[in-house]
Enzyme design. Structure first.
Site, short mmCIF file in Angstrom:
data_model
loop_
_atom_site.label_atom_id
_atom_site.label_comp_id
_atom_site.label_asym_id
_atom_site.label_seq_id
_atom_site.Cartn_x
_atom_site.Cartn_y
_atom_site.Cartn_z
N LYS A 1 -41.86 -33.15 13.57
CA LYS A 1 -42.04 -32.88 11.71
C LYS A 1 -41.72 -31.48 12.42
O LYS A 1 -40.86 -30.74 11.61
CB LYS A 1 -42.42 -33.07 11.16
CG LYS A 1 -43.04 -34.64 10.61
CD LYS A 1 -43.94 -34.54 9.21
CE LYS A 1 -45.12 -34.20 10.22
NZ LYS A 1 -46.06 -34.90 11.05
N THR A 2 -42.68 -30.58 12.69
CA THR A 2 -42.28 -28.86 13.33
C THR A 2 -40.87 -29.36 13.26
O THR A 2 -40.25 -28.11 13.00
CB THR A 2 -43.65 -28.15 13.53
OG1 THR A 2 -44.35 -28.80 12.66
CG2 THR A 2 -43.58 -27.40 13.64
N GLU B 1 -41.13 -29.19 5.72
CA GLU B 1 -41.94 -30.46 6.40
C GLU B 1 -42.86 -30.98 5.29
O GLU B 1 -43.72 -31.05 4.39
CB GLU B 1 -42.63 -29.91 7.67
CG GLU B 1 -44.12 -30.59 8.48
CD GLU B 1 -44.67 -29.72 9.42
OE1 GLU B 1 -44.78 -30.26 10.07
OE2 GLU B 1 -44.14 -28.86 10.11
#
Length: 464
Positions: free
Chosen positions: A121-122, A165
């Site tokens: 995600k990051t 995110e």
């Protein structure tokens, strides 16, 4: 073009303001003009960055830190009910707002992209933030990690796009109503909150169901959990599903990933045309993250060739295979990987970069619950390294679990043929690594805890 500040967030107080998710929301609110305050357990560069924006940051948790005129207290799921500031908020009748609700309110009125998945995600959110900024679209963004420096995990932009995110760990991603949702993968993790894969699927189905009518789901075509989720949501009539990956039937097909040292060259097939671009981090999984970002931007109407070129400007985010430095011919790299899938992906990426060299790993397990459930798989992943040192479990928010120690991982690693040893004193690691490493080796510090602090110390020992 951003909407105004909700009344409840005009004078917010953040408990744990220095955390990755919390600090990002606090930063955006401060940039929008809110009077931000908060507390954190210790001083940090992030606290200083928030103060530079006008926020009031207290160190330590005490009832006196909460101002009587605060309009809300913002918390994450990690904040315990007996926190003195949370107790004081109840006494004063100050509303308590979960971090995800605060973020959802900041995204309101903007074209939003929410990036979800058990891993990646990051990185994917960061790639989009960098690329959209490079294209002068001035996005707002909230990321779970810093880009080039402390406090760079979030920004209020004047454009009409918000990239966030979306955290599935506590189901908070169900609060968002994105125009584009990205699902990178679906796996069993966060064992304190999910008891089974069925619960995970149900949670992701709820998240996907919140995409606005006419919106788009960008989802992996190769990962089994994502494929199953796609099957479950295909019938949502208001949703356009765009798959990406190496599968022949993928809508955005990854044709080739060519390693170039610590970078990769990626070729995709999009709308029948080949498109090649550079990803400035190594590994096939990061290449797939870049393709997910590409597909999401295209779903918002951004020309693919422009976006691909801009994604090439992304140079990484802290702790995602971040090069910490080189000394005595040894490169030291830091990885946030703490789930077996992430560990395997990063170790395979490093194996590809370490042609003819050894890969040495310092691994710190994260959470007792995760180690209890996945310790065997973590140990098996470490067999990809030439040698590993394993630290004690980093507890984070958890209390110890009887019988759950790093020995679970070490035993599994040895059974898989790994060269692995336990190190119970973290301070002894730099000297131990310096004694093992030879010119040309790669050293990888790995885990979601404070193992990241060891990189500079290892470099110092190598230099001396």
């Amino acid at each position: 073009m951003a909407p105004g500040i909700p009344a409840a967030l005009e004078r917010p107080h953040f408990i744990g303001i220095g955390g990755a998710g919390m600090s990002g929301i606090a930063k955006i609110l401060a940039q929008r003009g809110a009077k931000v305050a908060g507390s954190d357990a210790r001083e940090s560069a992030t606290a200083d960055a928030l103060r530079a924006l006008g926020a009031s940051v207290h160190i330590g948790h005490a009832a006196a830190h909460l101002a009587d005129d605060a309009t809300s207290v913002v918390v994450s799921s990690a904040i315990r009910a007996d926190n003195p500031e949370l107790v004081r908020a109840a006494e004063l009748g100050i509303p308590v707002v979960h971090r995800s609700d605060a973020l959802a309110s900041l995204m309101g009125g903007l074209r939003s992209i929410a990036v979800a998945g058990t891993h990646g995600k990051t990185t994917t959110t960061s790639m989009l933030a960098v690329a959209l900024s490079e294209l002068a679209l001035d996005p707002s963004y909230a990321i779970g990690g810093d880009l080039e420096g402390p406090g760079t995990n979030a920004r209020h932009g004047e454009g009409d796009i918000f990239v966030a995110e979306a955290d599935e760990s506590d189901r908070s991603f169900q609060k968002y109503d994105p125009q584009v949702a990205i699902v990178l993968n679906v796996e069993l993790d966060h064992h304190a909150n999910y008891a089974s894969m069925d619960e995970i699927y149900e949670s992701f189905e709820t998240f996907v169901g919140k995409v606005v009518p006419g919106g788009t789901l960008v989802i992996a075509a190769d990962q089994p959990g994502a494929v199953e989720l796609t099957r479950r949501v295909r019938e949502l009539s208001s949703l356009t599903v765009v798959t990406y990956g190496e599968s022949e039937g993928a809508d955005v097909r990854v044709h080739k990933v060519t390693p170039r040292g610590l970078t990769s060259e990626v070729t995709v097939v999009l709308n029948g045309r080949y498109l090649t671009f550079t990803v400035s981090v190594p590994g096939r999984h990061y290449a797939h993250n870049a393709v997910a970002a590409l597909a999401a931007g295209v779903a918002l109407g951004i020309p693919a060739h422009n976006l691909a070129s801009a994604i090439g400007k992304y140079t990484g985010v802290k702790r995602r295979l971040q090069l910490k430095g080189e000394a005595a011919g040894v490169q030291v790299i830091d990885s946030y990987a703490h789930h077996p899938t992430e560990m395997t992906a990063d170790l395979e990426a490093m194996r590809g970069a370490a042609t003819g060299s050894r890969l040495l790993v310092v691994f710190q397990p994260h959470l007792f619950s995760r180690t209890q459930e996945l310790g065997t798989e973590m140990g098996q992943a470490l067999a990809l390294a030439d040698a590993s040192l394993v630290l004690d479990i980093y507890p984070a928010r958890e209390d110890p679990v009887p019988g759950v120690t790093s020995a679970l991982i070490i035993d599994a690693a040895k059974a898989a043929g790994a060269d692995v040893a336990a190190v119970h004193d973290k301070a002894a690691v730099p000297a131990a690594v310096a004694g093992m490493a030879k010119p040309g080796d790669l050293v990888l510090t790995m885990g979601a805890g404070d193992v990241t602090d060891l990189g500079p110390q290892i470099l110092d020992h190598l230099s001396s």
